[in-house]
Design an enzyme around this catalytic site. Structure first.
Site, PDB file in Angstrom:
ATOM      1  N   TYR A 428       0.817  -1.229   0.000  1.00  0.00           N
ATOM      2  CA  TYR A 428       0.000   0.000   0.000  1.00  0.00           C
ATOM      3  C   TYR A 428       0.850   1.279   0.000  1.00  0.00           C
ATOM      4  O   TYR A 428       2.047   1.228   0.173  1.00  0.00           O
ATOM      5  CB  TYR A 428      -1.091  -0.015   1.066  1.00  0.00           C
ATOM      6  CG  TYR A 428      -0.790  -0.101   2.542  1.00  0.00           C
ATOM      7  CD1 TYR A 428       0.422   0.220   3.096  1.00  0.00           C
ATOM      8  CD2 TYR A 428      -1.822  -0.493   3.405  1.00  0.00           C
ATOM      9  CE1 TYR A 428       0.613   0.165   4.478  1.00  0.00           C
ATOM     10  CE2 TYR A 428      -1.637  -0.557   4.781  1.00  0.00           C
ATOM     11  CZ  TYR A 428      -0.412  -0.222   5.311  1.00  0.00           C
ATOM     12  OH  TYR A 428      -0.229  -0.273   6.655  1.00  0.00           O
ATOM     13  N   GLU A 429       0.214   2.389  -0.277  1.00  0.00           N
ATOM     14  CA  GLU A 429       0.900   3.679  -0.503  1.00  0.00           C
ATOM     15  C   GLU A 429       1.890   3.608  -1.656  1.00  0.00           C
ATOM     16  O   GLU A 429       2.928   4.250  -1.625  1.00  0.00           O
ATOM     17  CB  GLU A 429       1.627   4.157   0.757  1.00  0.00           C
ATOM     18  CG  GLU A 429       0.764   4.395   1.951  1.00  0.00           C
ATOM     19  CD  GLU A 429      -0.380   5.346   1.646  1.00  0.00           C
ATOM     20  OE1 GLU A 429      -1.449   5.121   2.203  1.00  0.00           O
ATOM     21  OE2 GLU A 429      -0.220   6.278   0.836  1.00  0.00           O
TER      22      GLU A 429
END
Lengths: 568, 568
Positions: A428-429
Site C-alpha cells: 500500500y501507498e
C-alpha cells in the site's frame, strides 16, 4: 517477552547518527529541545508498552467487523485511540494554530515507529489522520482548515485516504468517481473506492474522507483529478458532526493480516464534498499526503521488524536446544547461526531506522529552511525509506518465525502475526515496485544531483573514519564508489532500462546508506555499536555488488521472454 | 487460472539438464524408459490438475479438525488420497516385492513437485508415507516389512514420523519418550510427541507411527535412541487393522497455513510398538526417512513456488494498469519491474527444480550402482535441495503476493495462502539453519571432496559453453572459482567459523549450481531457454559474491555482541 520501547536507540540515532541538532537549531523547531525530546520518547514509549502493545494479539483474534452497516472495532481499540489522542500524538507535527504541537517530523517518525511495533493495526488510524492533517494544512482553504483541522488534531474525528478503485490501483488516473458541482459551492461525489484503511470506526464522532474524483470538465488521466473532503457526518453550524452524508461501508476485506484494521469498500452516492485545493490539482495535493504516508509506511515496516526481533530474541534467550558453543548449556541464541540471524535482524533494523530518521530530518530541514537541497534530499530518500523499511519488515518478521522453529508456524506463539500484518506494507501507498520506479525515474530527473550529493557525504564519512576504523571505512567507501558508477550509468539510460534495474538499485542504495549510518554509529559509539556495525558491513553491505550488477542488467533480456514463454 | 502441470519442463530437465539417461541405463532402473517417463508425467499431471488442485482452497477454508478425539479431514481429501493410492503414486519408488513400482526417485521427485503445487496440505500425507516406506525397506526385519509395507504402498494405511517433543526439537537427543520391553518381544511406548504431520485421518484403515524413543538402557543423547513402529490399530492375525493401540491425538495445532494438514500432539500411553532396526540405532534409521523427506520438503517449496508463479502470471497477464511500454494497452506483465519479478520467479523455479532433480539422480545412481561418489553427491546436495528449495518457495510466494498488489493481501485471491502454506517448509525436517550446518559440517568432513568434484563439473560445463555462449559461460566459470576459494577457506576453519557462514555458503552454492543448470539448458535449448538463463545469470547469480563475503566473515564479530547487547 512484552514489547520494550527502544528509546535509548532513538536518542543515540538522533544525537549521533542523523544530526538532529541541526533541526533544533532552526527557528521553526526551537521547541524540540533535548529535554522535550527525552520527554516525548519516554512518554510515547510508555503509551506503546502499556496501552498499545497489549492490543496487538486482540486485534488479530477479534477482527474489526461490519454489523448492519456499522463497523465494530476490536476490543480495547477505542480506549487506546482515545489515549493516543489525549496524549497529543495525532497532532505532534501539526500546526499549533489548530491545536498541533508543531514538533519536527523526526520526532513523529520515532513515535510512529514505536506505535507500529506495539500495535500496527491500530497505529494505521493515527497515521492516516496525520497524513490528512498535512494535506489539509498545505492545500485546504482557511474555512476548511478551521472546520476540520482542530477536530482531526484532537482526535475527535479521524481521517482516511480514498484513492483506489477496482480498475484504478497503481494507475490512479483510471479512476471513475465523479464530482458534480452543487449550487452552494459543494460537490456531489459518486463512486466506489476500495482498500480504504480505517474506512469507518465506532470511536470517533466523525470520519473524514479525502476522496479523489473527477469533475465534469476533468481531463482523462491524472491531470483531471480533484481532491475532496467528504465527511461521514456533515458539520453543522456549530462545527459538530451533523447530518449523515451519502456514503457507506459496503464491506470489509478478509485479509492476510492487520485484522484489527477495518479495510473498507466505500460507496459514495451523491455525498457532499468540499474541494481541497484547486480543481484538477488533486494529485498534487494527494502527493503531499502520500509522501508523508510513504515515510510513515516505511516506518511501519521498521516498527514491526523491531517487535518481531524482540519477540524472537526473547524466545532465543530462553529456549534451550543442544550443547551450545560458549557455555555448553546456554539458550539457542548461543548457536552461531541463530546468533547470526539475530545480529543481522538487529543490524538491519538500525540501518533502516537511521534511513527513515535521516529522511525525516531532511523533511524538517526543508520545511524550516525552505532550501531546495533539503527538499531534494527528502524526496530522494522517501521511496528508499518506504520500500526498504517495508522489505526489512517482511524479512525480519520472516526471520523471527524462523528463529522460533516449529513454534513460529503455530499462531498462538504470535511470531506469524508480525509477518501477516507487515506483508501489506510493501504494497500500500504505492507498491515497492512503484517506489523503485519513482527513485530511478522522477528522483533521478535532476541528473543524479541529489544522489551524488548523498554519495559524497557517504564517502566523506568513510574518509573521516578511515584512520580510526580502517576495516569498516574502506568497504563503505568502496561501496559508495560502486554505487556512484551505477548511478552514472543509470542516469544515461532510457526509462525502460532504468525501470528494469529499479528494484535492485533501490535496495543497493539502502545497503550503502545503512552501512554509512552504521559507520557513523561506530565512530560515535562504544564496543557494541562497533560490533553491530561490523555485522552490517561484513554481512549485509556486500549484497550491494550483486544488486548493482542486476541494476545494470537492462530491459532487453526481460523482453526476450515473450508472454507465451513466461507461460510455457 | 487453474494449475497446469509443467510436464514439458520436467521432460526437458530430465533429458537435457540432469542427465536422467544414466539412471535408465542402470540395471536397476531399466523400466524407466522414455515412454514410461512420459506416461508418468502425463498421468500424474492430470491427477494433480483435475483431482488435487481443486482442493487447495478447500483445505484452507475447511481445516482438518478434532472432534471427540477423531480427526475429521477437509472435504474431498479422502477421495483424493484414494485417487493417489489407486494411481500407485505412493509406492512409485518402493520395492516391487511389496507392491511398489521400483521406479527411480527422480520420477517420484517430479510427481511430488506437481502434487505440492496442486495441494500441499494433502501432498504431505503421501510424502510422510513414502518416507516411512523407505525407512522400513532399509531397516525393518522381514516380518515387519511383510506386515506393513504392502498396506502402506497400497495406501490402505498411511505413515507418520514422530521425532519432536516439547523439549526436543532440533535437539532430538533430548527426547524423553520411553520404550519398555514387553514379554512378547514388543515394547510399551509412553510419551508425548508434537508437530506430527497427518498424525491421524479419517480415510485410511490404519495410521502407522514411526516413533523415536529411549529403551531403559539407552544412553543419554542421540546414541541412546531407538525407532519403533507404533500403529494406531494393532494388526490382527490376518494382517488387518485390529484392536486400538494405546495412543491418541491430544490436539491439533492452529497454524499459519497448511490448514488441510492435521498437525497433531500425540500421546502414547504404553502403546504397543515393534523395534525397527537395532536397539539404540534409531537415529540412523530415522535419517534414512529424513533424508528422503528432506529432498521431499525441498520439492514442496519448489512445487508451491510453481503454483504461486502460475497464479501471479495469470493475474499479471490479465490485469491492466497504466500505459505499457510495448503495446501501450497491455497487461501489467508488460511493465519492466513486473516482468523482472515474473522472469526471476520462473528462473528461480527452474534452477531449484534442476538442483532437486540432480539430487534425485544422484540418489538413484547411488542406489543402482552402490558407488560412494554418487552417495556423497546425493548427501552433499540434500541440504541444498531442502534449504534452497524452501527458501525459494517462500520468496516466490512472497513475490506472487507482490505482483497481485492490493489483491495479494486479500485472502479470497488465494495468493496469500501459498506463502502461509509454504512457510513451514523452511522449518520442518530440520530447519534451514540445521541444513546449512549439515552442509558445512558433516558434508565437508571429506575435506570438500564432494564439493570440489561438483565445482569441477560446473567449470567443465562453463568451459564447454564458452565458445557458443561466452557472455553466459564466463560469469558461471568465475562464480565457480570464487566458490572454490570460499570452500577451500571454509574447510580450513574450525566449526564455529564454518557455522557462522553456513547459511550464506549454502545459498551461494545454490546460486552457482542454479547458474550451471541454466547454462546447460541454454546450450541444449532454444531462444527462450537462453533468455531465461540470461535472466538468472545476469540477475540472480551475482548474489554469490556478497554471500561468499558473508560466508567468510567468521564467528567472532557475532560473539562480540553479548546477549545484553542484543537486548539493548
Amino acid at each position: 517477552m512484552p514489547y520494550r520501547a527502544p528509546t535509548r536507540d532513538f536518542a543515540f540515532l538522533l544525537d549521533h547518527v542523523v544530526a538532529f541538532d541541526q533541526v533544533r537549531q532552526t527557528d521553526r523547531f526551537t521547541d524540540a529541545t533535548p529535554e522535550t525530546t527525552t520527554a516525548i520518547l519516554t512518554e510515547a514509549g510508555k503509551l506503546c508498552e502499556m496501552v498499545l502493545a497489549p492490543l496487538q494479539r486482540v486485534g488479530d483474534q477479534h477482527p474489526a467487523r461490519l454489523e448492519n452497516g456499522v463497523v465494530r472495532t476490536s476490543p480495547g481499540f477505542a480506549q487506546a485511540f482515545g489515549a493516543i489522542a489525549e496524549g497529543g500524538w495525532l497532532g505532534m507535527a501539526a500546526d499549533p494554530e489548530y491545536g498541533g504541537l508543531g514538533l519536527p517530523q523526526t520526532l513523529a517518525t520515532a513515535v510512529n515507529d514505536m506505535m507500529s511495533s506495539a500495535c500496527l493495526a491500530l497505529q494505521l488510524a493515527p497515521l492516516m489522520t496525520q497524513g490528512q492533517i498535512e494535506a489539509l494544512e498545505h492545500h485546504a482553504d482557511d474555512t476548511l482548515k478551521a472546520r476540520f483541522l482542530p477536530k482531526l488534531i484532537s482526535g475527535q474525528w479521524c481521517g482516511t485516504m480514498n484513492l483506489t478503485e477496482p480498475q484504478a490501483g497503481s494507475d490512479v488516473g483510471a479512476l471513475r468517481t465523479k464530482a458534480e458541482p452543487n449550487e452552494d459551492g459543494t460537490y456531489a461525489i459518486s463512486g466506489q473506492k476500495i482498500y480504504i484503511s480505517w474506512g469507518d470506526n465506532d470511536f470517533t464522532e466523525n470520519v473524514c474522507h479525502l476522496v479523489l474524483a473527477r469533475l465534469p470538465d476533468g481531463a482523462a488521466g491524472t491531470r483531471g483529478i480533484s481532491l475532496f473532503m467528504v465527511p461521514k457526518f456533515i458539520p453543522d453550524a456549530d462545527g459538530a458532526a451533523g447530518t449523515r452524508n451519502g456514503l457507506r461501508v459496503v464491506s470489509l476485506e478478509h485479509k492476510l493480516g492487520l485484522h484489527g484494521s477495518p479495510t473498507a469498500v466505500m460507496e459514495y452516492d451523491r455525498a457532499t464534498g468540499w474541494l481541497v485545493g484547486k480543481p484538477h490539482q488533486g494529485m498534487a495535493a494527494m502527493f503531499t499526503m502520500m509522501n508523508n504516508a510513504r515515510v510513515g509506511v516505511g516506518v511501519q515496516g521498521i516498527g514491526v521488524a523491531e517487535a518481531a526481533y524482540q519477540h524472537a530474541l526473547g524466545f532465543a534467550l530462553d529456549r534451550k536446544q543442544g550443547k551450545t558453543p560458549v557455555t555448553g548449556t546456554g539458550p539457542i541464541a548461543e548457536h552461531a547461526d541463530v546468533r547470526r540471524a539475530l545480529s543481522m535482524m538487529k543490524a538491519e533494523i538500525f540501518a533502516a531506522r537511521a534511513i527513515a530518521l535521516a529522511n525525516s530530518v531532511a523533511i524538517d530541514m526543508a520545511r524550516a529552511s525552505g532550501a531546495a537541497d533539503w527538499a531534494a534530499r527528502a524526496a530522494f530518500l522517501t521511496p528508499i525509506t518506504k520500500a526498504h523499511g517495508t522489505d526489512i519488515g517482511c524479512e525480519v518478521a520472516g526471520a523471527g518465525i524462523q528463529v522460533h522453529g516449529g513454534m513460529g508456524f503455530v499462531e498462538e506463539t504470535g511470531a506469524a502475526q508480525y509477518l501477516r500484518d507487515v506483508r501489506v506494507t510493501t504494497i500500500y501507498e504505492g507498491t515497492n515496485g512503484i517506489q523503485a520506479m519513482d527513485l530511478v525515474g522522477r528522483k533521478l530527473m535532476d541528473g543524479g544531483e541529489a544522489a551524488f550529493r548523498l554519495l559524497q557525504e557517504i564517502e566523506d564519512g568513510a574518509e573521516a573514519a578511515r584512520a580510526a576504523l580502517p576495516d569498516l571505512a574502506e568497504p563503505v567507501w568502496q561501496a559508495a564508489e560502486t554505487l556512484r558508477e551505477a548511478t552514472e550509468w543509470l542516469v544515461a539510460q532510457d526509462m525502460q532500462d532504468r525501470f528494469a534495474g529499479a528494484t535492485a538499485y533501490l535496495r543497493a542504495f539502502a545497503r550503502v546508506l545503512g552501512a554509512h549510518y552504521h559507520l557513523r554509529a561506530a565512530m560515535a559509539g562504544d564496543g557494541p555499536r562497533r560490533a553491530l556495525a561490523r555485522v552490517f558491513i561484513m554481512r549485509v553491505l556486500p549484497e550491494h555488488t550483486g544488486l548493482l550488477v542486476q541494476a545494470r542488467a537492462g530491459a532487453s533480456a526481460l523482453y526476450a521472454l515473450s508472454d507465451a514463454d513466461l507461460a510455457a
